[in-house]
Design a protein around this motif. Structure first.
Motif, PDB file in Angstrom:
ATOM      1  N   ALA A  11       1.014   2.445  -3.623  1.00 41.44           N
ATOM      2  CA  ALA A  11      -0.262   2.583  -4.331  1.00 41.44           C
ATOM      3  C   ALA A  11      -0.383   3.990  -4.907  1.00 41.44           C
ATOM      4  O   ALA A  11       0.079   4.969  -4.330  1.00 41.44           O
ATOM      5  CB  ALA A  11      -1.417   2.304  -3.389  1.00 41.44           C
ATOM      6  N   THR A  49       0.816  -1.211   0.000  1.00 38.71           N
ATOM      7  CA  THR A  49       0.000   0.000   0.000  1.00 38.71           C
ATOM      8  C   THR A  49       0.847   1.258   0.000  1.00 38.71           C
ATOM      9  O   THR A  49       0.361   2.327  -0.347  1.00 38.71           O
ATOM     10  CB  THR A  49      -0.935   0.020   1.225  1.00 38.71           C
ATOM     11  OG1 THR A  49      -0.141  -0.059   2.406  1.00 38.71           O
ATOM     12  CG2 THR A  49      -1.917  -1.143   1.185  1.00 38.71           C
ATOM     13  N   LEU A  94      -4.417   8.036  -7.239  1.00 37.14           N
ATOM     14  CA  LEU A  94      -5.615   8.029  -8.081  1.00 37.14           C
ATOM     15  C   LEU A  94      -5.840   6.626  -8.621  1.00 37.14           C
ATOM     16  O   LEU A  94      -4.900   5.844  -8.749  1.00 37.14           O
ATOM     17  CB  LEU A  94      -5.454   8.990  -9.254  1.00 37.14           C
ATOM     18  CG  LEU A  94      -5.210  10.453  -8.917  1.00 37.14           C
ATOM     19  CD1 LEU A  94      -4.891  11.223 -10.178  1.00 37.14           C
ATOM     20  CD2 LEU A  94      -6.406  11.046  -8.223  1.00 37.14           C
ATOM     21  N   ASP A  95      -7.069   6.332  -8.984  1.00 37.58           N
ATOM     22  CA  ASP A  95      -7.378   5.055  -9.610  1.00 37.58           C
ATOM     23  C   ASP A  95      -6.895   5.082 -11.055  1.00 37.58           C
ATOM     24  O   ASP A  95      -7.400   5.854 -11.874  1.00 37.58           O
ATOM     25  CB  ASP A  95      -8.880   4.796  -9.556  1.00 37.58           C
ATOM     26  CG  ASP A  95      -9.247   3.453 -10.150  1.00 37.58           C
ATOM     27  OD1 ASP A  95      -8.369   2.569 -10.225  1.00 37.58           O
ATOM     28  OD2 ASP A  95     -10.420   3.294 -10.539  1.00 37.58           O
ATOM     29  N   LEU A  96      -5.904   4.260 -11.358  1.00 34.77           N
ATOM     30  CA  LEU A  96      -5.319   4.259 -12.699  1.00 34.77           C
ATOM     31  C   LEU A  96      -5.914   3.179 -13.595  1.00 34.77           C
ATOM     32  O   LEU A  96      -5.431   2.960 -14.703  1.00 34.77           O
ATOM     33  CB  LEU A  96      -3.796   4.068 -12.595  1.00 34.77           C
ATOM     34  CG  LEU A  96      -3.063   5.154 -11.817  1.00 34.77           C
ATOM     35  CD1 LEU A  96      -1.585   4.813 -11.714  1.00 34.77           C
ATOM     36  CD2 LEU A  96      -3.251   6.503 -12.465  1.00 34.77           C
ATOM     37  N   ASN A  97      -6.961   2.497 -13.140  1.00 36.43           N
ATOM     38  CA  ASN A  97      -7.571   1.436 -13.935  1.00 36.43           C
ATOM     39  C   ASN A  97      -8.642   1.954 -14.877  1.00 36.43           C
ATOM     40  O   ASN A  97      -9.114   1.214 -15.720  1.00 36.43           O
ATOM     41  CB  ASN A  97      -8.182   0.375 -13.004  1.00 36.43           C
ATOM     42  CG  ASN A  97      -7.105  -0.416 -12.301  1.00 36.43           C
ATOM     43  OD1 ASN A  97      -6.013  -0.576 -12.810  1.00 36.43           O
ATOM     44  ND2 ASN A  97      -7.420  -0.893 -11.110  1.00 36.43           N
ATOM     45  N   GLY A  98      -9.025   3.201 -14.769  1.00 35.09           N
ATOM     46  CA  GLY A  98     -10.063   3.755 -15.631  1.00 35.09           C
ATOM     47  C   GLY A  98      -9.506   4.162 -16.985  1.00 35.09           C
ATOM     48  O   GLY A  98      -8.315   4.056 -17.267  1.00 35.09           O
TER      49      GLY A  98
END
Length: 57
Positions: free
Chosen positions: A8, A5, A11-15
């Motif tokens: 990590a 973690t 920001l969410d980088l999977n979008g």
């Protein structure tokens, strides 16, 4: 797995990425931000004075 973690992303980088369109030109917002920062850094390097060393007599 407890130490993962620390690395990590904030920001969410999977979008999907966000893109800007100008006719046939398409650029991602992330790349546009990087280009803008490079231009600001280049202008700062041109406008800021060089440090002056000690002068010899």
């Amino acid at each position: 797995m407890a130490g993962t973690t620390a690395f990590a992303a904030p920001l969410d980088l999977n979008g999907t990425g966000h893109y800007l369109h100008w006719g046939v030109v398409q650029i991602s917002v992330a790349n546009l931000v990087v280009i803008g920062l490079m231009v600001v850094l280049f202008l700062a390097a041109l406008l800021l004075p060089f440090p002056k060393g000690k002068r010899r007599r």
